[in-house]
Write an enzyme that holds these catalytic residues in place. Structure first.
Site, PDB file in Angstrom:
ATOM      1  N   ASP A   1    -127.918  12.621 -29.624  1.00  0.00           N
ATOM      2  CA  ASP A   1    -127.801  13.814 -28.786  1.00  0.00           C
ATOM      3  C   ASP A   1    -128.406  14.985 -29.553  1.00  0.00           C
ATOM      4  O   ASP A   1    -127.957  15.307 -30.660  1.00  0.00           O
ATOM      5  CB  ASP A   1    -126.338  14.118 -28.467  1.00  0.00           C
ATOM      6  CG  ASP A   1    -125.718  13.082 -27.545  1.00  0.00           C
ATOM      7  OD1 ASP A   1    -126.474  12.402 -26.820  1.00  0.00           O
ATOM      8  OD2 ASP A   1    -124.481  12.950 -27.540  1.00  0.00           O
TER       9      ASP A   1
ATOM     10  N   ASP B   1    -122.968   8.720 -15.635  1.00  0.00           N
ATOM     11  CA  ASP B   1    -121.694   9.097 -16.250  1.00  0.00           C
ATOM     12  C   ASP B   1    -120.602   8.861 -15.219  1.00  0.00           C
ATOM     13  O   ASP B   1    -120.629   9.452 -14.133  1.00  0.00           O
ATOM     14  CB  ASP B   1    -121.704  10.568 -16.667  1.00  0.00           C
ATOM     15  CG  ASP B   1    -122.616  10.827 -17.852  1.00  0.00           C
ATOM     16  OD1 ASP B   1    -122.564  10.031 -18.808  1.00  0.00           O
ATOM     17  OD2 ASP B   1    -123.367  11.813 -17.830  1.00  0.00           O
TER      18      ASP B   1
END
Length: 258
Positions: free
Chosen positions: A11, A130
């Protein structure tokens, strides 16, 4: 038999790798290019970069990171985060990415999947989902898709299984399924969610969210039937190396590239 893939996930925020718990409380994990090169040398099968930078004016930083990484590593690189148009995809692919990952933008505009697949091929388009469990304890398992998970998670009303199916119909060549309930916690993948997705689609599925040990990766690959497993914290902060994980899996009969 196809080799199962071990994929470090990086990330990237403002040019640095960070990792949080449930998308919050980020810790600095290092320079993305240096980490990518180390993972390449350490036996990673692929790499995933997610740009979680809040402001679009810093997007050029990510292009620079991808260009510098692609010049140093020789394994497939997937890039996601903030890709809202086919032109955004093109920019990352031109910078050196092998695949692009789309999430919120695909929910808001499903045509983006089809347009991207038509221009670059399905093998380039990864649909990242997600999902959060929303059923009551006495109900069958059910997961809802959320968007904007980096800053402001928003329920969509979409069923995760149905969205995965539709994404593949539109042209996604791979699915990343991330359990929001488990993300960064280290308690293991949501095997029920993973199994439901792998049984619903005919493209490779990558497990994400919650891995804390090689045992969890084994469960994701064997019980969840994933084609690959994504992990961040356990690699970034030195709990395990990629070779540790591959050795563990190989000893238990999971086909991996050693």
């Amino acid at each position: 038999m196809l080799k199962r893939r071990i994929i470090p996930c990086l990330d990237v925020k403002a040019g640095r790798v960070v990792k949080g718990v449930a998308f919050l409380n980020h810790r600095d994990a290092g320079d993305p290019v240096e980490l990518a090169a180390a993972y390449d040398a350490g036996g990673a099968d692929e790499l995933v970069f997610y740009d979680i930078t809040a402001s679009s004016d810093e997007r050029a930083i990510m292009v620079d990171v991808v260009e510098r990484t692609a010049a140093q590593v020789f394994i497939p690189l997937t890039v996601g985060g903030g890709l809202r148009t086919v032109e955004d995809m093109y920019r990352m692919l031109r910078a050196g990415a092998d695949k692009v990952s789309i999430n919120t933008a695909a929910v808001l505009n499903p045509q983006l999947i089809e347009d991207g697949a038509r221009r670059f091929g399905s093998q380039c388009i990864v649909l990242s989902i997600d999902a959060r469990r929303v059923n009551a304890s006495d109900e069958p398992p059910r997961w809802q898709v959320f968007t904007h998970t980096g800053r402001d998670p928003r329920p969509t009303g979409l069923d995760a299984i149905e969205w995965a199916r539709r994404g593949v119909e539109l042209g996604a060549g791979e699915i990343v399924i991330n359990s929001m309930d488990e993300d960064g916690v280290g308690g293991g993948y949501d095997i029920d969610l993973l199994r439901a997705i792998t049984e619903a689609v005919n493209v490779p599925v990558i497990a994400s969210g919650g891995v804390g040990s090689p045992e969890h990766m084994y469960a994701g690959l064997v019980e969840g039937r994933a084609d690959a497993v994504l992990a961040a914290s356990i690699f970034h902060f030195g709990a395990y190396t990629i070779r540790d994980v591959k050795q563990y899996l190989a000893e238990r009969g999971v086909p991996v590239r050693l």
